[in-house]
Design a protein around this motif. Structure first.
Motif, PDB file in Angstrom:
ATOM      1  N   VAL A 135       1.099  -1.015   0.229  1.00  0.00           N
ATOM      2  CA  VAL A 135      -0.507   0.325   0.124  1.00  0.00           C
ATOM      3  C   VAL A 135       0.875   0.886  -0.356  1.00  0.00           C
ATOM      4  O   VAL A 135       2.295   1.102   0.794  1.00  0.00           O
ATOM      5  N   VAL A 136       0.417   2.007  -1.255  1.00  0.00           N
ATOM      6  CA  VAL A 136       1.511   3.555  -1.311  1.00  0.00           C
ATOM      7  C   VAL A 136       0.363   4.258  -0.100  1.00  0.00           C
ATOM      8  O   VAL A 136      -0.910   4.683  -0.687  1.00  0.00           O
ATOM      9  N   GLN A 279      -7.672  10.260  -8.539  1.00  0.00           N
ATOM     10  CA  GLN A 279      -7.049   9.334  -9.520  1.00  0.00           C
ATOM     11  C   GLN A 279      -5.219   8.601  -8.987  1.00  0.00           C
ATOM     12  O   GLN A 279      -5.109   7.699  -9.487  1.00  0.00           O
ATOM     13  N   ILE A 280      -4.322   9.345  -8.175  1.00  0.00           N
ATOM     14  CA  ILE A 280      -3.530   8.209  -7.388  1.00  0.00           C
ATOM     15  C   ILE A 280      -3.683   7.496  -7.329  1.00  0.00           C
ATOM     16  O   ILE A 280      -3.476   5.966  -6.950  1.00  0.00           O
ATOM     17  N   GLU A 281      -4.983   7.211  -6.675  1.00  0.00           N
ATOM     18  CA  GLU A 281      -5.661   6.335  -5.928  1.00  0.00           C
ATOM     19  C   GLU A 281      -5.624   5.130  -6.481  1.00  0.00           C
ATOM     20  O   GLU A 281      -5.632   3.961  -6.160  1.00  0.00           O
ATOM     21  N   ALA A 286      -5.359   0.206  -8.531  1.00  0.00           N
ATOM     22  CA  ALA A 286      -4.723  -1.066  -9.843  1.00  0.00           C
ATOM     23  C   ALA A 286      -3.619  -1.740 -10.060  1.00  0.00           C
ATOM     24  O   ALA A 286      -3.853  -2.767  -9.655  1.00  0.00           O
ATOM     25  N   LEU A 287      -2.623  -1.350  -9.149  1.00  0.00           N
ATOM     26  CA  LEU A 287      -1.409  -1.816  -8.910  1.00  0.00           C
ATOM     27  C   LEU A 287      -1.353  -2.659  -7.135  1.00  0.00           C
ATOM     28  O   LEU A 287      -0.652  -3.765  -8.088  1.00  0.00           O
ATOM     29  N   THR A 288      -1.532  -2.144  -6.419  1.00  0.00           N
ATOM     30  CA  THR A 288      -2.343  -3.159  -5.717  1.00  0.00           C
ATOM     31  C   THR A 288      -3.015  -4.328  -5.721  1.00  0.00           C
ATOM     32  O   THR A 288      -2.670  -5.743  -5.435  1.00  0.00           O
ATOM     33  N   ARG A 289      -3.688  -3.941  -6.760  1.00  0.00           N
ATOM     34  CA  ARG A 289      -4.889  -5.607  -6.778  1.00  0.00           C
ATOM     35  C   ARG A 289      -4.252  -6.203  -7.462  1.00  0.00           C
ATOM     36  O   ARG A 289      -4.217  -7.639  -7.542  1.00  0.00           O
ATOM     37  N   GLN A 290      -3.978  -5.362  -8.959  1.00  0.00           N
ATOM     38  CA  GLN A 290      -2.411  -6.354  -9.236  1.00  0.00           C
ATOM     39  C   GLN A 290      -1.837  -7.624  -9.120  1.00  0.00           C
ATOM     40  O   GLN A 290      -1.316  -8.678  -9.305  1.00  0.00           O
ATOM     41  N   ARG A 291      -0.832  -7.080  -7.920  1.00  0.00           N
ATOM     42  CA  ARG A 291       0.577  -7.741  -7.077  1.00  0.00           C
ATOM     43  C   ARG A 291      -0.708  -8.460  -6.180  1.00  0.00           C
ATOM     44  O   ARG A 291      -0.097  -9.842  -5.723  1.00  0.00           O
ATOM     45  N   GLU A 441       5.537  -0.177  -7.843  1.00  0.00           N
ATOM     46  CA  GLU A 441       5.744  -0.239  -9.561  1.00  0.00           C
ATOM     47  C   GLU A 441       6.872  -1.001  -9.728  1.00  0.00           C
ATOM     48  O   GLU A 441       6.341  -1.406 -10.815  1.00  0.00           O
ATOM     49  N   LYS A 442       7.786  -0.700  -9.068  1.00  0.00           N
ATOM     50  CA  LYS A 442       8.912  -2.382  -9.462  1.00  0.00           C
ATOM     51  C   LYS A 442       8.260  -3.559  -8.957  1.00  0.00           C
ATOM     52  O   LYS A 442       8.086  -4.789  -9.813  1.00  0.00           O
TER      53      LYS A 442
END
Length: 454
Positions: A135-136, A279-281, A286-291, A441-442
């Motif tokens: 989580v960011v 938008q950032i959230e 989406a990236l968190t969900r992907q991970r 992102e990494k």
């Protein structure tokens, strides 16, 4: 109807079905009796046409319809009586050399049914699955950084006038014509192209050729497309560009205030900040969900191991392989260029197909056992989202999906998968871990690479 099992090997099954000619004759007689009251034939009163005459006129056509119906009915019943679940629609094999005799009513209807069974497996206890959710934390500084980027993209520019020299940070308006070996190439021309010098939007060397030019000046510059340029016909090629610099504009003052927000159609700078934060959230979500989903699928892939339906696996592999061949043809590359061979690539992509089929079966079984459903409203929303991707063709796209059950099912499938994943995550042990934007992102990039590799 007589059903005999002729093959039982792993998940493969083959049945031989025999329907006596007497049963077919009985069906034909009933069919003709019903037809007698409906057909109109010159020289006969309604309902008084002799059965023998009807048989001469319509017998073979009627028998063909009866055979089609009976094959469907009996094959379905044969499988239902065995309480089996085929992975795909069973294949029907009807011997061609007996077709005429069957149609004439002089031979039994005998055909084979072949199919793969869905594998049997136990659904695991999801509480034993551990997932780490990155989580960011979105800071005010991070929001302002994005707001400043928006402002930079909407920065005002003011023309410096005729003869002005193009400097870093200026916005130039120009016409250009790109050529390779003296011949113009597709996509290499524009009459009023704009470029902010220093933005890096064009290929390396292009901006350097513009710097120092004056408004109204003409020039030919030479650049080289990168070796990894997306367009294969341009990659690594040297090109010339005929440039006519029409205008040089200097960047104006950048103010982050309510007036700037209003120029974007908003009420205030605070509203712009709120939108940017959302938008950032959404992006990080989406990236968190992907991970998280990738971790879950990896865990399920570790837990489950069972034989796969051969035809289902082969269908998935062919879909993947067809895409691989299309991509390689489009890029102009060979397997050797990728440091592999076709045989090794086939082996690797078959493993990908195996994983996809196995996980698909697992998620489907979990969804079915827990009565997870996709509503018509959810499919409708997905359809409208899809339609909006084709501006100007909305009606055609809408009608295509509405008249094509298979295409509509392709919209339902990902929704179903996400709902099953949500169900599992509710039961699994999920712990949050705070990470930076760069770390997330990494991780997402690594997941993309692993997904491509299988």
């Amino acid at each position: 109807m007589q059903v005999t099992e002729t093959l039982s090997e792993g998940l493969k099954r083959e049945l031989k079905v025999v329907i006596p000619a007497t049963d077919l004759a009985s069906r034909l007689e009933s069919y003709l009796d019903d037809l007698k009251s409906k057909v109109r034939i010159n020289g006969f009163r309604p309902g008084k046409v002799p059965t023998a005459h009807l048989k001469r006129l319509y017998g073979r056509q009627a028998m063909a319809e009866i055979l089609n119906t009976m094959i469907q009915e009996t094959s379905q019943k044969a499988i239902e009586d065995r309480s089996e679940r085929p992975a795909l629609q069973p294949d029907i094999d009807l011997p061609d050399d007996e077709a005429e005799a069957i149609l004439d009513g002089s031979a039994d209807l005998a055909f084979k049914i072949s199919y793969d069974l869905l594998p049997e497996f136990e659904v695991v206890d999801f509480s034993g699955i551990e997932i780490e959710r990155p989580v960011v934390e979105i800071s005010d500084a991070g929001v302002m950084e994005q707001v400043e980027a928006i402002a930079a993209n909407n920065r005002p520019f003011e023309s410096k006038g005729e003869g002005a020299v193009a400097e870093a940070g200026d916005r130039v308006t120009m016409s250009y014509l790109g050529k390779i070996d003296g011949e113009p190439f597709e996509g290499g021309a524009d009459e009023n192209g704009q470029l902010v010098l220093g933005s890096g939007q064009f290929i390396p060397g292009f901006e350097d050729g513009i710097l120092g030019m004056k408004a109204g000046e003409e020039k030919v510059i030479t650049v080289k497309f990168p070796d990894d340029y997306p367009a294969p016909h341009l990659a690594g090629k040297e090109a010339t560009f005929d440039i006519v610099l029409k205008d040089v504009a200097a960047p104006g003052e950048l103010k982050l205030d309510d007036d700037f927000a209003k120029s974007l159609g908003l009420e205030s700078l605070d509203q712009l900040k709120d939108i940017v934060r959302g938008q950032i959230e959404s992006q990080f979500g989406a990236l968190t969900r992907q991970r998280v989903k990738r971790q879950l699928l990896d865990k399920l892939d570790e837990v489950y191991s069972f034989d796969l339906p051969g035809k289902l696996l082969e269908t998935e592999f062919q879909n993947i392989w067809n895409q691989v061949e299309m991509d390689m043809q489009r890029s102009g590359k060979t397997f050797e260029d990728e440091g592999t061979t076709e045989e090794a690539a086939r082996s690797d992509y078959r493993k990908i197909a195996e994983r996809r089929v196995r996980l698909g079966l697992v998620l489907s079984e979990i969804g079915e056992k827990n009565n997870i459903q996709v509503t018509d409203e959810e499919v409708q929303r997905a359809l409208y989202d899809r339609v909006r991707q084709f501006p100007g063709q909305e009606r055609q796209v809408f009608e295509f999906y509405k008249s094509n059950p298979q295409a509509l099912a392709s919209l339902r499938a990902p929704i179903y998968e996400e709902k099953v994943v949500d169900y599992i995550l509710e039961l699994a042990k999920v712990t949050d871990k705070t990470v930076t934007k760069e770390e997330l992102e990494k991780l997402a990039a690594e997941d993309e690479d692993e997904a491509t590799a299988g």
